[in-house]
Design a protein around this motif. Structure first.
Motif, PDB file in Angstrom:
ATOM      1  N   UNK A   1       1.065  11.269  12.339  1.00 55.40           N
ATOM      2  CA  UNK A   1       0.056  11.618  11.328  1.00 55.40           C
ATOM      3  C   UNK A   1      -0.384  10.369  10.574  1.00 55.40           C
ATOM      4  N   UNK A   2      -1.680  10.283  10.294  1.00 55.56           N
ATOM      5  CA  UNK A   2      -2.218   9.102   9.638  1.00 55.56           C
ATOM      6  C   UNK A   2      -2.961   9.426   8.361  1.00 55.56           C
ATOM      7  N   UNK A   3      -3.774   8.470   7.921  1.00 58.69           N
ATOM      8  CA  UNK A   3      -4.496   8.619   6.669  1.00 58.69           C
ATOM      9  C   UNK A   3      -5.475   9.765   6.659  1.00 58.69           C
ATOM     10  N   UNK A   4      -5.917  10.203   7.825  1.00 56.59           N
ATOM     11  CA  UNK A   4      -6.811  11.353   7.895  1.00 56.59           C
ATOM     12  C   UNK A   4      -6.129  12.669   7.626  1.00 56.59           C
TER      13      UNK A   4
ATOM     14  N   UNK B   1       9.914  22.258  15.508  1.00 56.68           N
ATOM     15  CA  UNK B   1      11.074  21.379  15.598  1.00 56.68           C
ATOM     16  C   UNK B   1      10.670  19.990  16.044  1.00 56.68           C
ATOM     17  N   UNK B   2       9.527  19.513  15.546  1.00 59.07           N
ATOM     18  CA  UNK B   2       8.934  18.249  15.996  1.00 59.07           C
ATOM     19  C   UNK B   2       9.112  17.162  14.943  1.00 59.07           C
ATOM     20  N   UNK B   3       9.733  16.043  15.283  1.00 55.81           N
ATOM     21  CA  UNK B   3       9.772  14.906  14.359  1.00 55.81           C
ATOM     22  C   UNK B   3       8.361  14.428  14.026  1.00 55.81           C
ATOM     23  N   UNK B   4       8.192  13.933  12.813  1.00 57.74           N
ATOM     24  CA  UNK B   4       6.894  13.435  12.357  1.00 57.74           C
ATOM     25  C   UNK B   4       6.988  11.946  12.064  1.00 57.74           C
ATOM     26  N   UNK B   5       6.269  11.143  12.833  1.00 61.81           N
ATOM     27  CA  UNK B   5       6.026   9.747  12.498  1.00 61.81           C
ATOM     28  C   UNK B   5       4.719   9.675  11.714  1.00 61.81           C
ATOM     29  N   UNK B   6       4.616   8.724  10.813  1.00 60.99           N
ATOM     30  CA  UNK B   6       3.331   8.471  10.161  1.00 60.99           C
ATOM     31  C   UNK B   6       2.919   7.027  10.395  1.00 60.99           C
TER      32      UNK B   6
END
Length: 536
Positions: A214-217, A233-238
């Protein structure tokens, strides 16, 4: 001014800005913007005097990043525009809504080469490549249409800067009618189309190891990002721009770790990646390409992203929050799975923490003290400095819009003015600026603006290693004899005192933490100069 007196184009433009909700403009008055400044008294818009037009642009950027509203600046013809161009380019690279209103020479002289004051052969050509659009108002009656178009970009498209040039004669001309209350309908964003959502939901439901980037949008979609993460159950990277989307202690929060090897290794394990509002650029990942081995689904407002460097299997064009909510409505409730993903995220953080080099360990020690002293609602504005590079992935933000970094353009001098601008966007929030000695000298004059205008805490943590440290280290790594990377620095403490700052020079990390706490309790600007040797 008498109320029944006809408005000039400049006055009417300021009134219309106020009716669009603009409450602050950053700039420096000049002989070519006098008609804009005629309109400011009584408009309800606060003018912030910067000390350089680049500072005005960076302040508008920081204001926008913290508030979510467009940052606005007024600049003069020619040198004002070229001085602001770097800040405009930074905002364009990082998808920041910014409105730059500039003057330009009299209409009759444009392109003639008469040698007029501040004359530029084609001012729009300078800003066109670094804006959503750059336009010239040929009459006062052009202005409401151009402003409507600008706010349509900010509200309905990928938000990027807009530059409107107004000739001197147009600024001074009387308006034919009063259009200052004619705020045009501002378009919103909707979800992706139903058919694409159905396909994406089926792919997500069938994934065995889904992960999210996930990013700035996605800044307005924090709740939906977290809900989808927990459902799958999904890890979130930003990305760096998306820091804070999940609570720092959320079990599936993988952080902004896609710029270090443990993050690269983990994302390669995903059989499906959902990218939400992120450009997926090499400036986010510190490598040319992520090792994606699974399917890619992208949610973006900009359709050009779907078939760029990372072509996707499913394209969802729409607003991030609304599209994520529509996906959630199509997905089954959580099955209770996710323990393996939680354990994998915990191992990632352990690997990142334990895998740091000697310099990064020094940075971590400093950032740990920052974390201990930082008020819960504070924001951090950073410059291009090694301390911030480590903080980009190693410092966990507590909320969105709390870590401001010039990622895409990588502009030195950003941190201080952006932090000042952010204080106007969120005056109730304490601010911290992380800046190196090299970048600080690009925009140090903006301390004058800060001490003149601010009456709440802004702490400037100056990491002084008496070097252009990153460039020196890059030269050494390439077996290049260092040249031009060991400048002679001024007396930073004396410089800050001359502007009216409170000054601290801690000699240990314990003193640093105490000085940070003191600074966050001081109603004004505090400069803390931390020498490299004192952080060991």
């Amino acid at each position: 001014m008498q109320e029944n007196k006809t408005l000039t184009g400049g006055q009417a433009l300021v009134r219309l800005l106020a009716n669009y909700g603009v409450d602050t403009v950053f700039g420096i008055p000049g002989v070519h913007t006098l008609e804009l400044y005629r309109g400011l008294p009584g408009s309800g818009i606060r003018h912030v005097l910067t000390r350089h037009e680049q500072g005005a642009g960076f302040m508008a950027d920081g204001y926008a990043r913290v508030s979510g509203k467009p940052g606005v600046c007024f600049v003069i013809t020619g040198p004002g525009v070229t001085n602001a161009a770097t800040a405009i380019g930074q905002a364009h690279a990082d998808s920041i809504p910014m409105l730059v209103i500039s003057s330009v020479n009299h209409s009759a002289s444009l392109g003639k080469g008469w040698g007029c004051l501040h004359e530029t052969q084609d001012q729009r050509a300078i800003t066109a490549p670094i804006t959503a659009f750059s336009a010239l108002a040929l009459s006062p009656e052009d202005l409401p249409e151009l402003l409507a178009r600008a706010f349509a970009v900010f509200d309905g498209e990928r938000p990027r800067p807009v530059h409107i040039s107004v000739p001197l004669d147009v600024l001074a001309a009387p308006v034919a009618r009063d259009w200052t209350t004619e705020v045009m309908r501002r378009p919103g964003r909707g979800p992706a189309d139903g058919a694409s959502l159905d396909v994406a939901a089926a792919r997500l439901a069938g994934a065995r190891r889904p992960m999210i980037i996930a990013g700035g949008g996605a800044l307005e979609a924090a709740g939906a990002v977290q809900a989808l993460s927990e459902r799958l159950g999904a890890p979130v990277f930003t990305s760096v721009a998306g820091k804070g989307l999940l609570p720092a202690d959320a079990p599936l929060n993988a952080g902004a770790n896609l710029c270090v090897a443990p993050g690269w290794e983990m994302i390669a394990e995903a059989d499906l990646v959902l990218a939400v509002g992120t450009e997926m650029a090499d400036t986010d990942f510190w490598r040319e390409r992520l090792p994606l081995s699974g399917e890619l689904i992208r949610i973006d407002i900009d359709p050009r992203k779907f078939n760029d460097f990372y072509p996707c299997a499913v394209a969802l064009k729409g607003d991030a929050r609304q599209t994520l909510e529509a996906l959630l409505a199509r997905l089954p409730q959580a099955s209770g799975a996710g323990e393996a993903a939680v354990a994998r995220v915990a191992r990632l953080h352990e690997e990142v923490r334990n895998g740091q080099g000697p310099l990064q360990r020094i940075h971590l020690a400093i950032l740990d003290r920052v974390k201990a002293a930082l008020p819960a609602d504070a924001f951090i504005s950073t410059d291009m400095t090694q301390l911030a590079y480590t903080g980009n992935y190693a410092f966990a933000s507590r909320a969105p819009r709390s870590w401001l970094h010039p990622t895409g353009y990588g502009t030195l001098g950003y941190g201080l003015p952006a932090g000042i601008g952010a204080k106007f966007g969120a005056p109730e929030r304490p601010g911290l600026v992380l800046v190196g000695d090299g970048g600080f000298l690009y925009t140090a004059q903006e301390l004058a603006t800060a001490t003149e205008e601010l009456d709440s805490p802004l702490v400037v943590l100056l990491w002084n290693n008496d070097a252009l440290g990153q460039i020196r280290d890059d030269m050494l790594a390439l077996d290049i004899e260092p040249v031009g990377v060991l400048p002679r620095n001024p007396d930073f403490a004396g410089l800050a005192r001359s502007f009216g700052c409170s000054v601290k020079q801690p000699q240990s990390l314990d003193e640093l933490e105490l000085d940070l706490r003191t600074g966050f309790g001081h109603p004004g600007v505090t400069l803390i100069e931390l020498k490299h040797a004192c952080a060991r």
